[in-house]
Structure formats: C-alpha cells, structure tokens
Design a protein around this motif. Structure first.
Motif, mmCIF file in Angstrom:
data_model
loop_
_atom_site.group_PDB
_atom_site.id
_atom_site.type_symbol
_atom_site.label_atom_id
_atom_site.label_comp_id
_atom_site.label_asym_id
_atom_site.label_seq_id
_atom_site.Cartn_x
_atom_site.Cartn_y
_atom_site.Cartn_z
ATOM 1 N N GLN A 1 -30.082 -11.259 21.767
ATOM 2 C CA GLN A 1 -29.086 -10.253 22.098
ATOM 3 C C GLN A 1 -28.940 -10.070 23.600
ATOM 4 O O GLN A 1 -27.938 -9.549 24.063
ATOM 5 N N LEU A 2 -29.930 -10.517 24.400
ATOM 6 C CA LEU A 2 -29.836 -10.409 25.855
ATOM 7 C C LEU A 2 -30.328 -11.695 26.511
ATOM 8 O O LEU A 2 -31.108 -11.670 27.456
ATOM 9 N N CYS A 3 -29.870 -12.823 25.985
ATOM 10 C CA CYS A 3 -30.261 -14.120 26.541
ATOM 11 C C CYS A 3 -29.053 -15.043 26.512
ATOM 12 O O CYS A 3 -28.424 -15.199 25.457
ATOM 13 N N PRO A 4 -28.685 -15.648 27.641
ATOM 14 C CA PRO A 4 -27.555 -16.577 27.633
ATOM 15 C C PRO A 4 -27.757 -17.677 26.597
ATOM 16 O O PRO A 4 -28.871 -18.163 26.392
ATOM 17 N N PRO A 5 -26.691 -18.085 25.918
ATOM 18 C CA PRO A 5 -26.846 -19.006 24.779
ATOM 19 C C PRO A 5 -27.380 -20.380 25.143
ATOM 20 O O PRO A 5 -27.951 -21.049 24.281
ATOM 21 N N SER A 6 -27.238 -20.822 26.383
ATOM 22 C CA SER A 6 -27.747 -22.149 26.720
ATOM 23 C C SER A 6 -29.250 -22.238 26.534
ATOM 24 O O SER A 6 -29.774 -23.266 26.075
ATOM 25 N N LEU A 7 -29.967 -21.169 26.850
ATOM 26 C CA LEU A 7 -31.415 -21.186 26.678
ATOM 27 C C LEU A 7 -31.782 -21.128 25.191
ATOM 28 O O LEU A 7 -32.742 -21.775 24.749
ATOM 29 N N LEU A 8 -31.030 -20.372 24.394
ATOM 30 C CA LEU A 8 -31.282 -20.325 22.955
ATOM 31 C C LEU A 8 -31.053 -21.693 22.322
ATOM 32 O O LEU A 8 -31.842 -22.145 21.489
ATOM 33 N N VAL A 9 -29.968 -22.346 22.701
ATOM 34 C CA VAL A 9 -29.669 -23.685 22.179
ATOM 35 C C VAL A 9 -30.753 -24.670 22.592
ATOM 36 O O VAL A 9 -31.258 -25.453 21.776
ATOM 37 N N ALA A 10 -31.146 -24.633 23.861
ATOM 38 C CA ALA A 10 -32.185 -25.542 24.337
ATOM 39 C C ALA A 10 -33.499 -25.312 23.598
ATOM 40 O O ALA A 10 -34.193 -26.260 23.222
ATOM 41 N N MET A 11 -33.859 -24.049 23.363
ATOM 42 C CA MET A 11 -35.142 -23.751 22.730
ATOM 43 C C MET A 11 -35.195 -24.251 21.293
ATOM 44 O O MET A 11 -36.209 -24.785 20.841
ATOM 45 N N THR A 12 -34.107 -24.066 20.551
ATOM 46 C CA THR A 12 -34.144 -24.521 19.162
ATOM 47 C C THR A 12 -34.179 -26.044 19.086
ATOM 48 O O THR A 12 -34.829 -26.611 18.204
ATOM 49 N N VAL A 13 -33.531 -26.726 20.018
ATOM 50 C CA VAL A 13 -33.607 -28.187 20.050
ATOM 51 C C VAL A 13 -35.023 -28.637 20.424
ATOM 52 O O VAL A 13 -35.575 -29.570 19.822
ATOM 53 N N LEU A 14 -35.632 -27.974 21.393
ATOM 54 C CA LEU A 14 -36.994 -28.331 21.800
ATOM 55 C C LEU A 14 -37.990 -28.095 20.668
ATOM 56 O O LEU A 14 -38.894 -28.909 20.440
ATOM 57 N N GLU A 15 -37.846 -26.986 19.943
ATOM 58 C CA GLU A 15 -38.743 -26.776 18.811
ATOM 59 C C GLU A 15 -38.493 -27.813 17.722
ATOM 60 O O GLU A 15 -39.441 -28.244 17.045
ATOM 61 N N GLY A 16 -37.253 -28.235 17.554
ATOM 62 C CA GLY A 16 -36.980 -29.319 16.622
ATOM 63 C C GLY A 16 -37.710 -30.599 17.011
ATOM 64 O O GLY A 16 -38.277 -31.296 16.154
ATOM 65 N N ARG A 17 -37.727 -30.912 18.296
ATOM 66 C CA ARG A 17 -38.484 -32.081 18.770
ATOM 67 C C ARG A 17 -39.974 -31.913 18.511
ATOM 68 O O ARG A 17 -40.676 -32.861 18.167
ATOM 69 N N PHE A 18 -40.470 -30.694 18.684
ATOM 70 C CA PHE A 18 -41.878 -30.404 18.409
ATOM 71 C C PHE A 18 -42.190 -30.644 16.936
ATOM 72 O O PHE A 18 -43.200 -31.280 16.594
ATOM 73 N N PHE A 19 -41.341 -30.156 16.038
ATOM 74 C CA PHE A 19 -41.563 -30.372 14.607
ATOM 75 C C PHE A 19 -41.611 -31.864 14.288
ATOM 76 O O PHE A 19 -42.491 -32.327 13.553
ATOM 77 N N ALA B 1 -14.267 -23.844 27.553
ATOM 78 C CA ALA B 1 -15.020 -23.640 28.789
ATOM 79 C C ALA B 1 -16.459 -23.260 28.484
ATOM 80 O O ALA B 1 -17.405 -23.753 29.124
ATOM 81 N N PHE B 2 -16.658 -22.379 27.515
ATOM 82 C CA PHE B 2 -18.015 -22.006 27.137
ATOM 83 C C PHE B 2 -18.771 -23.203 26.549
ATOM 84 O O PHE B 2 -19.964 -23.382 26.819
ATOM 85 N N PHE B 3 -18.102 -24.005 25.748
ATOM 86 C CA PHE B 3 -18.739 -25.195 25.187
ATOM 87 C C PHE B 3 -19.258 -26.097 26.296
ATOM 88 O O PHE B 3 -20.416 -26.543 26.276
ATOM 89 N N ALA B 4 -18.418 -26.384 27.284
ATOM 90 C CA ALA B 4 -18.824 -27.268 28.383
ATOM 91 C C ALA B 4 -19.985 -26.658 29.166
ATOM 92 O O ALA B 4 -20.942 -27.361 29.538
ATOM 93 N N GLU B 5 -19.918 -25.356 29.407
ATOM 94 C CA GLU B 5 -20.971 -24.693 30.185
ATOM 95 C C GLU B 5 -22.301 -24.705 29.448
ATOM 96 O O GLU B 5 -23.346 -25.065 30.010
ATOM 97 N N VAL B 6 -22.293 -24.303 28.170
ATOM 98 C CA VAL B 6 -23.537 -24.257 27.398
ATOM 99 C C VAL B 6 -24.106 -25.658 27.225
ATOM 100 O O VAL B 6 -25.324 -25.871 27.351
ATOM 101 N N LEU B 7 -23.255 -26.627 26.949
ATOM 102 C CA LEU B 7 -23.726 -28.003 26.762
ATOM 103 C C LEU B 7 -24.417 -28.513 28.017
ATOM 104 O O LEU B 7 -25.511 -29.095 27.956
ATOM 105 N N GLU B 8 -23.799 -28.279 29.181
ATOM 106 C CA GLU B 8 -24.386 -28.759 30.432
ATOM 107 C C GLU B 8 -25.707 -28.061 30.737
ATOM 108 O O GLU B 8 -26.713 -28.719 31.047
ATOM 109 N N GLU B 9 -25.715 -26.731 30.629
ATOM 110 C CA GLU B 9 -26.939 -25.999 30.945
ATOM 111 C C GLU B 9 -28.067 -26.360 29.977
ATOM 112 O O GLU B 9 -29.203 -26.600 30.390
ATOM 113 N N ALA B 10 -27.763 -26.359 28.693
ATOM 114 C CA ALA B 10 -28.804 -26.618 27.697
ATOM 115 C C ALA B 10 -29.365 -28.021 27.834
ATOM 116 O O ALA B 10 -30.575 -28.243 27.714
ATOM 117 N N ARG B 11 -28.503 -28.979 28.097
ATOM 118 C CA ARG B 11 -28.997 -30.357 28.241
ATOM 119 C C ARG B 11 -29.883 -30.486 29.480
ATOM 120 O O ARG B 11 -30.909 -31.177 29.446
#
Length: 431
Positions: free
Chosen positions: A174-192, A311-321
């Motif tokens: 609720q108070l975290c930019p979505p790029s970090l949330l997207v990155a974290m779930t992908v990283l935990e997926g790699r961990f699994f 615009a949000f898609f491009a921003e989140v994709l770049e930051e998360a990657r």
C-alpha cells in the motif's frame, strides 16, 4: 499426484473465468470445515483457504491447544497443533480437483507448517524468504532465507507438484512503488526454482492508481517470462491490502474495482477482502458475499491501453528489471544475493522497520495518486525513473497516504450512496 491448484486455475482460464479466494481461518476442526464447505458450495470457481493462527505464525504450537481446551476461538487454524490425520478428516469430501485448498501462514520459519500441510495431504502454500520475514518477523533475514530453502526443498521432495505463492508483490504494497513489488515476487520465484519448486504463483497487491496497477501487472508477466524459465506460474491479484473503506458502499466499490482490475489484466486468481475489513475479522457469510461480488463484477472495457498505462508499464518494467538484474548479479545463490542486496541497499522496503532493512528508500503519492519514489536510496534504478528527493515525511503526510484509498472510496459517489453503520446487515442487492 495432487497439483489441484494449477490444473484448476488453468481450466478456469480456458473458460475465461476468474478464480476467487478468501482469506479465512478458524481454530476448531468443525468451524474450519464449515467455512470451507460454504466456499466449496458457491458454484463459482473458488479456492479454499486455511489461514493459520497468530501463535503458529511465531512458532508457538502449545498455546493454541491450551486456548482451544479453554473453549476460546483462535484467529486461524493451528495446522501444526492439530494432528495431520485430523486435518485429513476435516478435508475429506471437500479437497480435490474441483476445490483446491491453500495454506496461508505468515511465518518466517515455515518448516513445521509445510511439513504439517504435506502430512495432511496438501501441497499448496504461500510466502517467501523476504516477504514472510521483513513485515512479520524480527528474525534475521539470513535465518529466514535458510529456513525457506529447507522448506522449499521439503515441499519439492515430498510432493509431485508442490506450489508456493510468493507474497513479494504484497510486501507493504500500500506504500511501496510497484517496481519493487514486481521485482521481489520475481526474485522469490527464482529462489523457489533454485530449491526445487517449479509450480508457483506471483502476487501483486492492488495499489492506489488503476493505470499504474495495469502497467505493473503487464510488467510482472513480462519479467516472469524472462526470468522464471520452465516454471509453471500464474498471477494472483490481492484486493487492496491497506486501510480499507469504512462505509459498506465504499468497500463494495473497491472490491468490485479489484475484480475488474484482475479481469482487465488477465490475472488468473483474486484474493478477495470483505466489506467488514475496516472494523472486524470477517465472518464466513461476509467472505462468501465478497466472493460472489468479485466473481460477478463485470470486466471493464479493454481496447487499446491508454497512454498513461503504457507509460507506467515502461517505467515499472525498466525499474524492476534493473533491480532484479542487480540482485542476481550479487551471487549465483539467490538466497545469498537477497541477503547481500539488503545489506547494500539494492533492496530497501519503504517504511519497513526490520533491522535488516536499510530504511533509506521512501515512497510518496504524486498529484495523480500514484505511488512514486520519494528517496530511492541505493536502489539500482536509472536516472530517468529516479524521483527527485522530497522533504522528509511528517506524521500528517503519512496519515494522509495511509488513508488515501479508504477516503477516496468513502467520500466518492459510491461511499455516499449507502449510509450504514459497521455491523449493519446489507441485503444481497448491495452486492
């Protein structure tokens, strides 16, 4: 063989149906079974939930038995305390291909919970080494990483199609930019994956701005295809995880919007909140009503994506990657990379008080109501997307941000349409 969840979700998707799921748990065998039975009888694609109690979450497996013997109710199902054969009996006639069940628990040390659910014949749970440690526990991150590695290996070795849903996309979402949330779930997926779990779901929490959420969910799918190899995965959306509207009509509107967001973006599963979230632990009846509401919400118009969503898609994709690549480059062992990333601030969760978090990154709401970086700290995001530093937040600013979504729905047209006090019964037409 089990693996019911993945097949159930895939079949629903082939029919164009959204799978809905409550967040529900009760302490006694009979009450838990009754709740599951109500969800199973809905006649819509629904997954059952066994949410464990707060004692089990912190590793106390004696207190639940004492409380139950004293006739008290718990706020969840003590799956470690109840014997596996009793849980099997509780599930008999309910759990199966047409009604998968997931265990949700919130513990940084998941081994006993995972062992208990497997012994009871289940194979699906949620969490992750970061997402079930930093917001819920004071344990060192390194200890949680090792515990989750052990839990993943047990699930992978003892089940044919063991499934874990990363909670990374809901990490103070609720108070975290979505790029970090997207990155974290992908990283935990790699961990699994590294520890043998090939079946997983990737979470994302509904945020404060619809176009931002739609862009972020598109970015999550894109990155999952890039980083998760031959894993079998689907995307699960959570109805807003922050402070919920206090008016029934405002809550109904928010739940409906979360369902339309899920359908608009092709999410396979939706974790649904209830109208009473703001003032009490929801009853079975309230969970059932919310599931019906979500399942029947009409999808929005999905023609060409608006420019703001793009615009949000491009921003989140770049930051998360950038974040995912920076973390994975720290060490070939994903767990060690996660620990090192928090030490250096490459991963830094805004407003998370855990001692292994750097506390340098902050989040703010911009004039559109979108979640943006205030201070990006040492996060490895590019200059184009890095936000300008803002003045330190005052308590009033934080209060306003925390209440932004609830106030918007309570004070908007939906919130004013029905005036009702908490606890008043609403008729079915309200849903």
């Amino acid at each position: 063989m089990s693996g019911y969840l993945d097949r159930f979700v895939a079949e629903a998707r082939s029919r164009g149906e959204l799978v809905v799921q409550p967040r529900m748990g009760f302490g006694t065998i009979d009450t838990m079974r009754a709740g599951l039975r109500e969800v199973a009888a809905l006649g819509i694609p629904a997954v059952g939930t066994i949410t464990v109690d707060s004692y089990t979450r912190v590793g106390d497996h004696v207190r639940p038995l004492e409380r139950l013997m004293e006739g008290e109710e718990l706020n969840g199902y003590p799956i470690v305390t109840h014997r596996p054969e009793r849980t099997r009996d509780m599930l008999d006639g309910l759990y199966g291909p047409s009604f998968p069940i997931q265990v949700r628990h919130g513990t940084a040390l998941p081994q006993k919970v995972i062992e208990s659910l497997v012994r009871a014949g289940l194979d699906t749970t949620e969490g992750g080494p970061v997402s079930y440690c930093l917001p819920y526990s004071r344990l060192p991150l390194a200890q949680a990483v090792e515990a989750w590695a052990e839990g993943c290996r047990f699930l992978a070795n003892e089940t044919e199609r063991g499934h874990i849903e990363s909670f990374g996309g809901c990490l103070l979402g609720q108070l975290c930019p979505p790029s970090l949330l997207v990155a974290m779930t992908v990283l935990e997926g790699r961990f699994f994956l590294q520890h043998g779990v090939r079946y997983m779901s990737l979470s994302y929490a509904q945020g404060t701005h619809g176009d931002q959420d739609r862009g972020a969910l598109r970015a999550l799918r894109e990155l999952a295809r890039l980083y998760l190899g031959d894993a079998t995965w689907h995307v699960v959306l959570y109805t807003y995880m922050g402070l919920f509207p206090r008016t029934p009509a405002g809550a109904i509107a928010l739940i409906g919007d979360s369902a339309r967001l899920a359908r608009d973006t092709g999410c396979e599963r939706l974790i649904v909140k209830t109208v009473s979230e703001a003032w009490q632990i929801p009853s079975v009846a309230e969970n059932v009503r919310a599931l019906r509401l979500a399942a029947t919400a009409m999808p929005g118009s999905r023609n060409a994506a608006p420019a703001l969503e793009e615009a949000f898609f491009a921003e989140v994709l770049e930051e998360a990657r950038c974040i995912v690549d920076a973390v994975l480059n720290l060490d070939p062992d994903v767990g060690k990379a996660l620990i090192r990333a928090f030490e250096t601030g490459i991963l830094d969760i805004p407003f998370c008080l855990h001692r292994d978090n750097r506390h340098e990154a902050t989040c703010t709401l911009d004039e559109r109501g979108a979640l943006m970086w205030g201070n990006a700290g040492n996060l490895p995001i590019s200059g184009r997307t890095r936000q300008a530093e803002v003045a330190p937040l005052r308590s009033g600013d934080l209060y306003r941000m925390l209440n932004h979504v609830a106030d918007r729905y309570d004070n908007g047209p939906a919130g004013r349409r029905i005036v009702s006090r908490p606890g008043e019964e609403l008729n079915d037409r309200s849903f």
